[in-house]
Design a protein around this motif. Sequence first.
Motif, PDB file in Angstrom:
ATOM      1  N   ARG A 219       1.272  -0.736  -0.176  1.00 31.42           N
ATOM      2  CA  ARG A 219      -0.005  -0.008   0.061  1.00 31.42           C
ATOM      3  C   ARG A 219       0.649   1.978  -0.315  1.00 31.42           C
ATOM      4  NH1 ARG A 219      -3.168  -2.290   4.578  1.00 31.42           N
ATOM      5  NH2 ARG A 219      -4.351  -4.107   4.002  1.00 31.42           N
ATOM      6  N   ALA A 238      -7.218  -3.825  -4.276  1.00 33.10           N
ATOM      7  CA  ALA A 238      -8.201  -3.607  -2.645  1.00 33.10           C
ATOM      8  C   ALA A 238      -9.683  -3.903  -3.325  1.00 33.10           C
ATOM      9  CB  ALA A 238      -8.173  -2.580  -2.125  1.00 33.10           C
ATOM     10  N   MET A 245     -12.953 -11.913   0.037  1.00 30.59           N
ATOM     11  CA  MET A 245     -13.006 -12.219   1.370  1.00 30.59           C
ATOM     12  C   MET A 245     -14.522 -12.434   1.284  1.00 30.59           C
ATOM     13  SD  MET A 245     -10.625  -9.449   3.355  1.00 30.59           S
ATOM     14  CE  MET A 245     -11.092 -10.007   5.048  1.00 30.59           C
ATOM     15  N   ALA A 258      -6.670  -7.828   7.820  1.00 28.74           N
ATOM     16  CA  ALA A 258      -7.804  -7.625   7.682  1.00 28.74           C
ATOM     17  C   ALA A 258      -9.132  -7.216   8.275  1.00 28.74           C
ATOM     18  CB  ALA A 258      -7.890  -6.789   5.697  1.00 28.74           C
ATOM     19  N   PHE A 261      -9.677  -6.224  11.725  1.00 30.03           N
ATOM     20  CA  PHE A 261     -10.154  -4.777  11.917  1.00 30.03           C
ATOM     21  C   PHE A 261     -11.742  -4.913  11.845  1.00 30.03           C
ATOM     22  CE2 PHE A 261      -6.160  -1.953  11.664  1.00 30.03           C
ATOM     23  CZ  PHE A 261      -5.462  -3.121  11.722  1.00 30.03           C
ATOM     24  N   VAL A 262     -11.702  -5.220  11.374  1.00 27.50           N
ATOM     25  CA  VAL A 262     -13.469  -5.401  10.807  1.00 27.50           C
ATOM     26  C   VAL A 262     -13.706  -5.478  12.031  1.00 27.50           C
ATOM     27  CG1 VAL A 262     -15.598  -6.314   9.811  1.00 27.50           C
ATOM     28  CG2 VAL A 262     -13.884  -5.430   8.691  1.00 27.50           C
ATOM     29  N   GLY A 269     -14.453  -0.560  19.098  1.00 26.09           N
ATOM     30  CA  GLY A 269     -14.484   0.741  18.053  1.00 26.09           C
ATOM     31  C   GLY A 269     -12.998   0.653  17.972  1.00 26.09           C
ATOM     32  N   TRP A 270     -12.414   0.256  18.714  1.00 24.09           N
ATOM     33  CA  TRP A 270     -10.048   0.261  18.408  1.00 24.09           C
ATOM     34  C   TRP A 270     -10.116  -1.164  17.780  1.00 24.09           C
ATOM     35  CZ3 TRP A 270      -9.595   5.042  17.419  1.00 24.09           C
ATOM     36  CH2 TRP A 270     -10.169   6.272  18.279  1.00 24.09           C
ATOM     37  N   GLY A 334     -18.323  -2.052  -2.860  1.00 23.38           N
ATOM     38  CA  GLY A 334     -18.114  -0.802  -1.468  1.00 23.38           C
ATOM     39  C   GLY A 334     -16.882  -0.310  -2.036  1.00 23.38           C
ATOM     40  N   ILE A 335     -16.174  -0.542  -2.942  1.00 26.98           N
ATOM     41  CA  ILE A 335     -14.506   1.014  -3.223  1.00 26.98           C
ATOM     42  C   ILE A 335     -15.694   1.511  -5.014  1.00 26.98           C
ATOM     43  CG2 ILE A 335     -12.573   0.556  -4.343  1.00 26.98           C
ATOM     44  CD1 ILE A 335     -12.035  -1.619  -2.375  1.00 26.98           C
TER      45      ILE A 335
ATOM     46  N   CYS B  42     -11.972   3.397  15.562  1.00 31.69           N
ATOM     47  CA  CYS B  42     -10.914   3.048  14.200  1.00 31.69           C
ATOM     48  C   CYS B  42     -11.197   3.629  12.779  1.00 31.69           C
ATOM     49  CB  CYS B  42     -10.571   1.784  14.185  1.00 31.69           C
ATOM     50  SG  CYS B  42      -9.716   1.087  13.063  1.00 31.69           S
ATOM     51  N   ALA B  45      -7.921   1.718   8.707  1.00 29.00           N
ATOM     52  CA  ALA B  45      -6.410   1.698   8.611  1.00 29.00           C
ATOM     53  C   ALA B  45      -6.310   0.942   6.914  1.00 29.00           C
ATOM     54  CB  ALA B  45      -5.608   0.875   9.945  1.00 29.00           C
ATOM     55  N   GLY B  46      -7.252   1.324   6.130  1.00 27.21           N
ATOM     56  CA  GLY B  46      -7.037   0.439   4.965  1.00 27.21           C
ATOM     57  C   GLY B  46      -6.889  -1.105   4.801  1.00 27.21           C
ATOM     58  N   ASP B  47      -7.535  -1.948   6.344  1.00 31.76           N
ATOM     59  CA  ASP B  47      -7.837  -3.006   6.021  1.00 31.76           C
ATOM     60  C   ASP B  47      -9.035  -3.288   5.857  1.00 31.76           C
ATOM     61  OD1 ASP B  47      -5.078  -3.089   7.502  1.00 31.76           O
ATOM     62  OD2 ASP B  47      -5.843  -5.497   7.059  1.00 31.76           O
ATOM     63  N   ILE B  48     -10.291  -2.178   6.975  1.00 32.34           N
ATOM     64  CA  ILE B  48     -11.461  -2.349   6.873  1.00 32.34           C
ATOM     65  C   ILE B  48     -12.255  -1.410   4.915  1.00 32.34           C
ATOM     66  CG2 ILE B  48     -13.727  -1.944   7.425  1.00 32.34           C
ATOM     67  CD1 ILE B  48     -12.816  -1.564   9.828  1.00 32.34           C
ATOM     68  N   HIS B  49     -11.054  -1.026   4.363  1.00 25.84           N
ATOM     69  CA  HIS B  49     -11.125  -0.436   2.981  1.00 25.84           C
ATOM     70  C   HIS B  49     -11.483  -1.428   2.158  1.00 25.84           C
ATOM     71  CE1 HIS B  49     -10.130   1.226  -0.842  1.00 25.84           C
ATOM     72  NE2 HIS B  49     -11.138   2.301  -0.487  1.00 25.84           N
ATOM     73  N   GLU B  50     -10.295  -2.546   2.477  1.00 24.24           N
ATOM     74  CA  GLU B  50     -10.534  -3.797   1.963  1.00 24.24           C
ATOM     75  C   GLU B  50     -10.772  -5.139   2.130  1.00 24.24           C
ATOM     76  OE1 GLU B  50      -5.955  -4.856   1.068  1.00 24.24           O
ATOM     77  OE2 GLU B  50      -6.627  -5.674  -0.299  1.00 24.24           O
ATOM     78  N   ALA B  51     -11.207  -4.905   3.611  1.00 28.22           N
ATOM     79  CA  ALA B  51     -11.873  -6.454   3.535  1.00 28.22           C
ATOM     80  C   ALA B  51     -13.560  -6.352   3.496  1.00 28.22           C
ATOM     81  CB  ALA B  51     -11.529  -6.869   5.720  1.00 28.22           C
ATOM     82  N   GLU B  52     -14.203  -4.840   3.766  1.00 24.81           N
ATOM     83  CA  GLU B  52     -15.549  -4.538   4.039  1.00 24.81           C
ATOM     84  C   GLU B  52     -15.651  -3.180   3.312  1.00 24.81           C
ATOM     85  OE1 GLU B  52     -18.123  -6.428   4.224  1.00 24.81           O
ATOM     86  OE2 GLU B  52     -17.122  -7.865   5.804  1.00 24.81           O
ATOM     87  N   PRO B  53     -15.479  -2.829   2.262  1.00 28.35           N
ATOM     88  CA  PRO B  53     -14.756  -1.044   1.803  1.00 28.35           C
ATOM     89  C   PRO B  53     -16.767  -0.185   1.851  1.00 28.35           C
ATOM     90  CG  PRO B  53     -15.052  -2.622  -0.121  1.00 28.35           C
ATOM     91  CD  PRO B  53     -14.869  -3.835   1.407  1.00 28.35           C
ATOM     92  N   LEU B  57     -16.609   2.710   4.685  1.00 28.81           N
ATOM     93  CA  LEU B  57     -16.636   4.217   4.201  1.00 28.81           C
ATOM     94  C   LEU B  57     -18.066   5.230   5.488  1.00 28.81           C
ATOM     95  CD1 LEU B  57     -17.334   6.140   2.422  1.00 28.81           C
ATOM     96  CD2 LEU B  57     -18.848   5.768   1.451  1.00 28.81           C
ATOM     97  N   LEU B  84      -5.022   9.153   5.546  1.00 25.12           N
ATOM     98  CA  LEU B  84      -6.210   8.974   3.234  1.00 25.12           C
ATOM     99  C   LEU B  84      -7.456   8.677   3.842  1.00 25.12           C
ATOM    100  CD1 LEU B  84      -5.410   8.177   0.735  1.00 25.12           C
ATOM    101  CD2 LEU B  84      -3.950   6.397   1.078  1.00 25.12           C
ATOM    102  N   GLN B  88     -10.336  10.260   1.698  1.00 25.77           N
ATOM    103  CA  GLN B  88     -10.875   9.239   0.685  1.00 25.77           C
ATOM    104  C   GLN B  88     -11.750   9.165   0.974  1.00 25.77           C
ATOM    105  OE1 GLN B  88      -8.955   5.881  -1.755  1.00 25.77           O
ATOM    106  NE2 GLN B  88     -10.167   4.748   0.497  1.00 25.77           N
ATOM    107  N   GLN B 157       1.288   6.911   2.954  1.00 24.12           N
ATOM    108  CA  GLN B 157       0.305   7.755   2.773  1.00 24.12           C
ATOM    109  C   GLN B 157      -0.324   9.052   2.839  1.00 24.12           C
ATOM    110  OE1 GLN B 157      -3.404   4.320   3.975  1.00 24.12           O
ATOM    111  NE2 GLN B 157      -1.566   3.065   2.903  1.00 24.12           N
ATOM    112  N   PRO B 200       2.081  -1.952   6.399  1.00 25.25           N
ATOM    113  CA  PRO B 200       1.059  -2.756   6.546  1.00 25.25           C
ATOM    114  C   PRO B 200       0.916  -4.299   5.828  1.00 25.25           C
ATOM    115  CG  PRO B 200       1.034  -0.923   5.079  1.00 25.25           C
ATOM    116  CD  PRO B 200       2.536  -0.927   5.649  1.00 25.25           C
TER     117      PRO B 200
END
Lengths: 382, 294
Positions: A219, A238, A245, A258, A261-262, A269-270, A334-335, B42, B45-53, B57, B84, B88, B157, B200
């Motif tokens: 990235r 991405a 996934m 990844a 993080f979800v 939340g963190w 989503g992207i 949170c 960190a680019g990870d949720i953007h990739e896992a569950e975009p 958002l 970033l 974004q 970034q 990352p």
Amino acid sequence: MAVDATAHAPERTMDVALKIWRFDSSTGERELADYEVAAPEWVTLLDVLDLIKDQVDGSLAYRKSCRMMICGSCGMRMDGGAVLACKVRMYDIAKAGHVPVISAMGNLPIVKDLVVDMEPFWAKFKAMKPWLQPGYDQPEPNQEHVISQERMNVIHKESLCINCGCCVSECNSMESDPEFLGPQALAKGMRFVGDPRDAAKVERLDAYSSEHGIWDCTRCYFCNERCPKGVDPRDAIAKLGAEAMAAGIDEDMGAKHANWFVTSAKTTGWLRETELVPKTQGVVSSIKQMKFAMGLAVKGKVPPPIPPHVAEGVKESRALFDLVKQQGRGGALGIVQGERALSRLEHEVGHASGGGGDQGVGSRDQADITPGEEPTRKRGGE
Amino acid sequence: MNRVAYYKGCLASLSAKELDISTQALSPKVGLELVEIETVTCCGAGDIHEAEPDYYLHLNARILAYAEATGCETLMTVCNVCTLNLRQANFQLVGDEALRDRVNKNLAKVGVPEYGGTVDVRHFLWMVAEGEGYELLKAAAHKGLKGLKVAPFYGCQILRPSKLLGFEDPDRPSSLERIIEACGGEAIDYPAKIKCCGFPIIQAREETALGELIQPIEQAKEAGADAIVTPCPLCHLSLDAWQSKLKAATGKDFQMPILHLSQLIGVAAGLEESELRFKRHVVSVGPVVEKLSV
């Protein structure tokens, strides 16, 4: 610039100087050579190379073909950043008195001067099986398949790729892992994964999730910065991650990372930092990391997971997750939904010389996924 | 005072608390009043953007909505990745009314205020690298850095993609150099200062990441740097904490101190150790402190 009304006005010229890294792989000799030619004010970097080859040194080697940003042959570095030579106008650079350094693209072996061996690039390209594997039923006689614009929007940007290699040139992951499939191949992969006519989506996602695939991307965003066509390869990677996934192909450590993080966002939340390592690498590998972790722990770098650090509004973040999960915008969609707004942005910083800056030429190459609307325009006055 | 909504992000809240502490201590000296945001999570960190975009958002829209509710025009970040991700999402929401409507309807359903699209996401670096912030920084840095040789490390970034960040030329940035010199240090130049630290993928692809990480540290060392300064806590974590892994992998023991930007300016502005928290670093900052106290 005012239009010259005089039909036969003499062409205005300027002096353009370049420094070019010459290289001969048969002898290994390298030399940074100076050149200066008089050129019309409208020239591109490629035009200047043509003038040098014609007037100064016929042995200078570089690739070219279409001269209009569509064949993808003339990728090279200007001041360390990959550009298409036919896209870079020299006027501002020459008038500023700047002498750019021109060299071959990175991450590929140099054959001579500015010519690189594209074989490793094409090998990765071929590994993506870059052809449609049709999965639709044959249409009724005298009928045709109609695919909605909305479904093709998913791969609109990826379809713009001209295989020039500019994105690969500065790829930081590839510098460290030469086997990384890289931004061009993966963006091409997304072009097929996202194509509603293709039947090999799951097999592709499985193959692209290999050790040197999707999750090997660091990235660094050099690919998005360099691409002369607005493909944004990092975003394509991405999208592949999101599609993989969504298809349940999530065994790679990158995918687990990844996913954590979800889980963190919806439970506390963190980011739950301390649990990230075992959740990514598994318990056995984490135990091997214990000594390293202890070194960090004494400095307070390993926050205890209990009691958890919980964000005040975590209920809202959990409820948002549940809500959007039901709305059918999983995976790459989503992207894709954000691309329309982002396509309207232009590079606003005036990049003084090369390095991927496009000197106001870029707007026609920007992806705008809404056909029939006004094309994107540079914001602000010009 | 310039009132800004302050978004710490994950690391400054936990493992990089020294970044939060030094930022809070320094801010009044550079004209920033940090306003707490009622509730944030949170950024993904680019990870949720990739896992569950789509979730990415919405999470970021929620942060932006609560930042807007503070009445501040600026949401200030202290992390490249947060910068970033939030910028974004913000561009997506501001630039597409239909998308913003959809997201706002979802926010309303879970009790989050509507996001009107008025917030500007800016990194702390940008607040002090130009204009009034920069003038105040020059005045605040009265203790100087005694010619300390500092290697700026930007990370990715905050520079790329420049169409989403756009503060400066992504190939030839100068904001960190300007700040180092305004603080009385000497800025060291080296090629890897705009490259990736490997963070990352440091857990999923350690070997590839270490191949990236070694470049700035080795080059800064060779160029004679006393320390590296970075505006990103993720870069800080890999540059600082993973140096021991570089030693194990290559046999090279760099012992290169890594400073957060707020700590570097903080030293020059005379902050105390209790406000800088160098003791939380893995690689000792001792040699830097010694050099400055002579």
